[in-house]
Design an enzyme around this catalytic site. Sequence first.
Site, PDB file in Angstrom:
ATOM      1  N   TYR A 372      -3.571 -27.525  -7.717  1.00 20.28           N
ATOM      2  CA  TYR A 372      -2.756 -26.445  -7.857  1.00 20.28           C
ATOM      3  C   TYR A 372      -3.172 -25.129  -6.892  1.00 20.28           C
ATOM      4  O   TYR A 372      -2.508 -24.455  -6.615  1.00 20.28           O
ATOM      5  CB  TYR A 372      -3.200 -25.776  -9.351  1.00 20.28           C
ATOM      6  N   TYR A 376      -3.402 -22.428  -1.741  1.00 18.95           N
ATOM      7  CA  TYR A 376      -3.996 -21.366  -1.587  1.00 18.95           C
ATOM      8  C   TYR A 376      -5.282 -21.324  -0.636  1.00 18.95           C
ATOM      9  O   TYR A 376      -5.496 -20.476   0.276  1.00 18.95           O
ATOM     10  CB  TYR A 376      -4.483 -20.641  -2.810  1.00 18.95           C
TER      11      TYR A 376
END
Length: 651
Positions: A372, A376
């Site tokens: 997930y 980022y």
Amino acid sequence: MPEIHEHDKEWLKGRLYGLPSPHKKAILQQYKKWPTRREANLSVLSLTKSIAKILGKDSRFYSVNVEDKDHKANARRHAHSCVKISANERTQGLKRTYRAIVHYMQCYQIPPPKLTTTILNNLESDTLTEIEHAKVRGVLLRANDESWWKPKLRKLHNRQIETISRLLNQVNKHKGIYASNVTVEAFKKQWQSNQDLLERTIATNEDEFSMSLAELSKLNVSNPAIRKAELMVRIRGFEDYAKDKGYSALFLTMTTPSKYHRSYSKSGNANPNWNGATPLDAQDYLNRTFQRIRASLKRDKITPFGFRIAEPHHDGTPHWHLLLFIPNEQQQTLVDTFEQYCLEEDGDEHGAKKSRLKIEYIDAEKGSATGYVVKYVSKNIDGEGIDHDSYGKEAVTSAVRIKVWASCWGIRQFQQIGGVGVTQWRELRRLTPSKDESMQWVEEIRQAADESNWNKYTDLMGGVFCKRTEQLIRPLYVQKKNDKNVHTVNSNVQQIKQQTYHKNSSNPQNESRVAQHSIPESIQHADLAVSATNAENNAVFLESVPKAVSGNCGHNPEVTKTDNTSKPTSVIGIAEINPAIKTSSQPESTCIKRESGNNSKLESACREYKTNRYGDELMTQLKGIVCLGVEIITRVHQWTLSQSPAPQAFA
């Protein structure tokens, strides 16, 4: 207003003198949008006054288009002025001179070195100790040093340029995403200059092995690929640890109130609610909010662990992503606490409840927490594996601009929350395997680190909630020893450091922490390999030193010895690096005995420790790890630096 009035051209040229071309262009574009000549001129006057305020000047602002050579000249000028101020110390006293130096720094927007409240109070009452006096004088000596001024002026200049760019709304996804084009180009030039210097600087160790600093930097976390890989290993290790314990995972995004944002995300138009805040102001808000959240959670005996990622919105305003792991029964309390404090400031403004805090519950059956957050991590380091960022820009290009943004504002992008230390992890990976049965517990931790098993490493180190001071392995920091040509330092400063050592070493539980506060006289030479809490243990641990680093005890002429007495002593053995010599025991006569009741000889030995160039801090360096009081040196080489001449430019 289609054209600039003839009578206003010279005045306008003077008002914009010294600004970078993109800034001039932006001001002129706004100038021509006003319907009347008067309104256009007043807008320029208002903007230039705001720019002058950013520069710490009055309305007659100076040029901000400063080259690096001007930083050098300005640094020399400021240092010379401070030397003149410091010359009055004999007549005015230290207190008034210190005040004058601090006032001078503040006039030029340079924050003075911080001193504790105790030192400042003692300065006012004229009751400074020797070590406190050295710290106050350190402030004066920094102000007199042009090499101290230069990086401060460069950082201030970069932030001023970026603040002006934000004022003119030049930082958004339509003009210059994350950072202005002016700042990006300036940092690229500086990085290239730094890279050239690294390539010309050669490091050579005692074995005559040489390598450029540019090559060495590719072997550690300075390399983006290594940095990213290590981050992902640690995040995945936390996730595996959480699964083993049955914890849940949450992904939270914290943003700032509207007043911190310069422009709208879709149109890029100026935000009327913006109060002039910089990215640093927004980062301070996020830090304050998170500190209150953690304090509240601590009162409720809730301790989450995970990672925090700080990244910019398109206009440079930071926001945080947090991947947190927590026991299931504490999950709702954590969410309620975040919601309470994230909406505490301007929580009633439009859209606050929707965008100020976003919470996503990660379902392990649908996907991993590591998967997930991988995007980022990647887009904030090198953009590899991602086509486009959140705003549709090319990820690789965006990663460079995000790096500029973080460097300009000094914002830490990644931070571990909770868990055990990564410094020990890195040092353990430098060791070779050990076959010594008595070191098996250390070997297990070393293997976990070497296999990139952060989950097992965390568990063996004491668990994710183990305090740093209670972890089985701690970093070993030692103080450097002066060369013969280097001046000796104030013995009173060193005496306090040695007293700290004695205070800690009197408690066996504190032995693993001693090396962080002081370095005993038995470790004055950088080539020492191992020291243990008693002489009998030395032979056991010599075999665990990397690459057969062992040796003969008692042949180091630079080691200071104390006289043998019948008083209780703390015995520390030493070993000189010499792979050709191995010993199975350490004669007691060659071990240093430290008496708690007599520091006179310690003070004499301490005078040879280095301080920084300003004489107010001891020079320390990471040398290895401490395992329950046993010191293992992992950085055994001594490096010297030399520079090859810069290539000559041919006409």
